[in-house]
Design an enzyme around this catalytic site. Structure first.
Site, PDB file in Angstrom:
ATOM      1  N   GLU A   1       0.828  -1.201   0.000  1.00  0.00           N
ATOM      2  CA  GLU A   1       0.000   0.000   0.000  1.00  0.00           C
ATOM      3  C   GLU A   1       0.867   1.258   0.000  1.00  0.00           C
ATOM      4  O   GLU A   1       0.459   2.301  -0.523  1.00  0.00           O
ATOM      5  CB  GLU A   1      -0.964  -0.031   1.181  1.00  0.00           C
ATOM      6  CG  GLU A   1      -1.959  -1.192   1.080  1.00  0.00           C
ATOM      7  CD  GLU A   1      -3.133  -1.101   2.033  1.00  0.00           C
ATOM      8  OE1 GLU A   1      -3.016  -0.379   3.047  1.00  0.00           O
ATOM      9  OE2 GLU A   1      -4.165  -1.740   1.763  1.00  0.00           O
TER      10      GLU A   1
ATOM     11  N   HIS B   1     -13.875  -8.285  -4.129  1.00  0.00           N
ATOM     12  CA  HIS B   1     -12.757  -9.062  -3.618  1.00  0.00           C
ATOM     13  C   HIS B   1     -13.323  -9.907  -2.471  1.00  0.00           C
ATOM     14  O   HIS B   1     -14.020  -9.388  -1.598  1.00  0.00           O
ATOM     15  CB  HIS B   1     -11.683  -8.150  -3.028  1.00  0.00           C
ATOM     16  CG  HIS B   1     -10.799  -7.486  -4.034  1.00  0.00           C
ATOM     17  ND1 HIS B   1     -11.245  -6.506  -4.882  1.00  0.00           N
ATOM     18  CD2 HIS B   1      -9.471  -7.656  -4.302  1.00  0.00           C
ATOM     19  CE1 HIS B   1     -10.228  -6.089  -5.637  1.00  0.00           C
ATOM     20  NE2 HIS B   1      -9.142  -6.772  -5.313  1.00  0.00           N
TER      21      HIS B   1
ATOM     22  N   GLU C   1      -9.558 -13.503  -0.061  1.00  0.00           N
ATOM     23  CA  GLU C   1      -8.124 -13.315  -0.310  1.00  0.00           C
ATOM     24  C   GLU C   1      -7.391 -13.475   1.025  1.00  0.00           C
ATOM     25  O   GLU C   1      -6.827 -12.542   1.583  1.00  0.00           O
ATOM     26  CB  GLU C   1      -7.864 -11.933  -0.922  1.00  0.00           C
ATOM     27  CG  GLU C   1      -6.450 -11.740  -1.449  1.00  0.00           C
ATOM     28  CD  GLU C   1      -6.220 -10.338  -2.003  1.00  0.00           C
ATOM     29  OE1 GLU C   1      -5.101 -10.079  -2.461  1.00  0.00           O
ATOM     30  OE2 GLU C   1      -7.153  -9.503  -1.975  1.00  0.00           O
TER      31      GLU C   1
ATOM     32  N   HIS D   1     -10.212 -12.928  -6.662  1.00  0.00           N
ATOM     33  CA  HIS D   1      -9.322 -13.893  -6.012  1.00  0.00           C
ATOM     34  C   HIS D   1     -10.064 -15.159  -5.575  1.00  0.00           C
ATOM     35  O   HIS D   1      -9.848 -16.226  -6.115  1.00  0.00           O
ATOM     36  CB  HIS D   1      -8.568 -13.263  -4.834  1.00  0.00           C
ATOM     37  CG  HIS D   1      -7.721 -12.101  -5.214  1.00  0.00           C
ATOM     38  ND1 HIS D   1      -6.596 -12.235  -5.989  1.00  0.00           N
ATOM     39  CD2 HIS D   1      -7.842 -10.769  -4.949  1.00  0.00           C
ATOM     40  CE1 HIS D   1      -6.050 -11.046  -6.185  1.00  0.00           C
ATOM     41  NE2 HIS D   1      -6.798 -10.140  -5.577  1.00  0.00           N
TER      42      HIS D   1
END
Length: 510
Positions: free
Chosen positions: A202, A350, A353, A378
């Site tokens: 990040e 998402h 994950e 994912h």
């Protein structure tokens, strides 16, 4: 699948009454297993069959070499495998292959960081400051910025002036590139935990944002991203974008509607210059650290963006480390708003994950399906949830598999052991993408196709597998029926040429 169940029932009944092994059934069972694999039911044309023979000869040779040397790229960390992949004949073929759509990429991690450093950071009025941990931050300003320093940063330095004082500008630029990627020669000891790799991951986004959120760079970055994808033989993009504020030198700050208009206009400009590229759609995203009130606000904004930009806005998603963020269930009051209002807002969540099992985070795979997600990003934890797995099949909801991302972010080390190997063997709906290729030192999605084809798919993955993955990228895109038909037409022409070149011209000595 019903046919498979019938065969297994007969086999179990026979085994119960006979003491000898049923070797006579072996070939039929292997054939059945091969037929249910991803792409296993595709019947190749004569030209495709010839191309497949050449492809599998090359693949077999690389498998044999790996067995001899002990160096099999999918079993290695991508940072170490990368130079080996670049030398691979299979990779060369995959690069040339038309892949359809890239459906899982993030806005500030598509284009090679070399472009950011060699172009954006050389623009006038670009300033840099140094952080305490050795990182950098960027800002464009005129006159020189006063204050406005990120926490723990040095004074702002004008890059144009600073470079003139350096003896080795090339080495300095290499240092900037290192701050924009996770690349390292020794990934294992330098990346001790998932939390640490996510912190650095990040951080790379934050570093890049100082350059990309400057309006002139913002426009060119997206256009150049489309160019890089086009050069990787991709015909369409769906991009997850957080739509942060974009600024001008005069202090003007643009909102999400401005950014969407720029994405639309730059995509149209690119398509105008490259009519064999269909275009792009945007999936608006917010960070899953945001609280319920903030996500509620974001959902309302997403609905407004859908209304204002129906031709380019695809839907909504939540991003960030799942283990550390809010679960979909915790945010369900916000995520249920569109359905309660009767407003169409497609979701592309998402989900799963994670390596954890039995926690809120891995239950995201089920909650994503209950929230009517269009695709699952994912879905790494799906195998641990048989009900969600079956529901995904029944609802025909595909998983977006990003092998290199899953490895670099420490979900799996040897990609032969990726859960998608099981899903491929079962014929589960899947697409391949690359998540954040620039941060991982990759370009486009060819590297991820290589890992999928050589590692996750195993020795039996062939041209049918590749064709199915490309077709899936069109079938499961957010395009309208007409859009899918147009993309199919573009892709098919390129596919036919690729097959002809592979069958007739590529490595004639094979």
């Amino acid at each position: 699948m019903a046919c498979v169940s019938h065969w297994l029932l007969l086999l179990s009944l026979a085994s119960a009454t006979l003491s000898r092994p049923l070797w006579s059934e072996r070939n039929g069972l292997i054939e059945m297993e091969n037929s249910i694999r991803l792409g296993g039911n595709i019947i190749l044309t004569p030209s495709e069959a010839t191309a497949n023979q050449k492809l599998m000869t090359v693949k077999g040779a690389e498998f044999k070499e790996a067995e001899s040397t002990g160096l099999f790229p999918p079993s290695m960390h991508f940072f170490k495998a990368r130079p080996l992949i670049q030398q691979s004949h299979v990779f060369s073929i995959l690069h040339q292959m038309p892949k359809g759509g890239a459906l899982h990429l993030h806005d500030f991690a598509i284009l090679s960081v070399d472009w950011l450093v060699k172009n954006a950071s050389y623009m006038a009025d670009c300033y840099m400051c140094l952080t305490r941990d050795g990182g950098v931050r960027f800002l464009f300003a005129k006159p020189a910025p006063v204050g406005m320093l990120p926490p723990g940063c040095s004074e702002w330095i004008l890059l144009e002036t600073y470079r003139k004082k350096l003896g080795d500008v090339t080495e300095f630029d290499k240092g900037l590139i290192r701050n924009l990627t996770l690349l390292t020669d020794s990934p294992e000891p330098h990346i001790p935990s998932q939390d640490e790799i996510w912190r650095r991951f990040e951080g790379a986004f934050i570093t890049a944002s100082g350059l990309i959120c400057y309006a002139p760079v913002f426009k060119e970055y997206f256009y150049e991203s489309l160019r890089e994808l086009y050069e990787d033989n991709i015909q369409y993009l769906e991009m997850r974008a957080m739509l942060p504020p974009v600024y001008e030198l005069d202090g003007t700050v643009h909102d999400q509607f401005w950014s969407m208009a720029i994405y639309r206009d730059m995509a149209n400009k690119f398509v105008g210059a490259h009519p064999d590229f269909l275009g792009a759609k945007i999936i608006y995203t917010v960070h899953r650290h945001e609280d319920l009130a903030q996500v509620t606000e974001a959902v309302h904004l997403a609905m407004k963006l859908m209304e204002a930009f129906p031709e380019i806005m695809a839907g909504f998603d939540l991003v960030g480390q799942e283990d550390a963020g809010h679960s979909l269930y915790q945010l369900s009051d916000a995520l249920n708003i569109p359905s309660k209002l009767g407003v169409k807002l497609p979701y592309f969540f998402h989900a799963g994950e994670t390596n954890w099992q039995g926690k809120d985070v891995d239950e995201n795979v089920l909650d994503a399906l209950l929230l009517n997600t269009t695709r699952i990003g994912h879905g790494y934890a799906l195998l641990k949830h048989p009900v969600a797995r079956n529901l995904s099949l029944e609802l025909n909801v595909p998983l977006e598999i990003c092998p290199i991302s899953n490895q670099v972010l420490l979900l799996v080390s040897d990609l032969r052991n990726h859960p998608a190997a099981v899903l491929m063997a079962e014929g589960h709906p899947l697409v391949v993408s690359s998540d954040d290729p620039s941060i991982f030192g990759a370009q486009g999605i060819s590297y991820d196709f290589y890992e999928m084809f050589m590692g996750i798919g195993g020795a039996k993955a062939d041209l049918r597998t590749l064709k199915k993955l490309a077709e899936n990228s069109i079938k499961y895109s957010a395009l309208s029926k007409e859009g899918k038909e147009k993309l199919t037409e573009i892709w098919q022409k390129k596919w036919d040429k690729f097959i002809k070149d592979l069958a007739m011209n590529w490595k004639k000595e094979l």
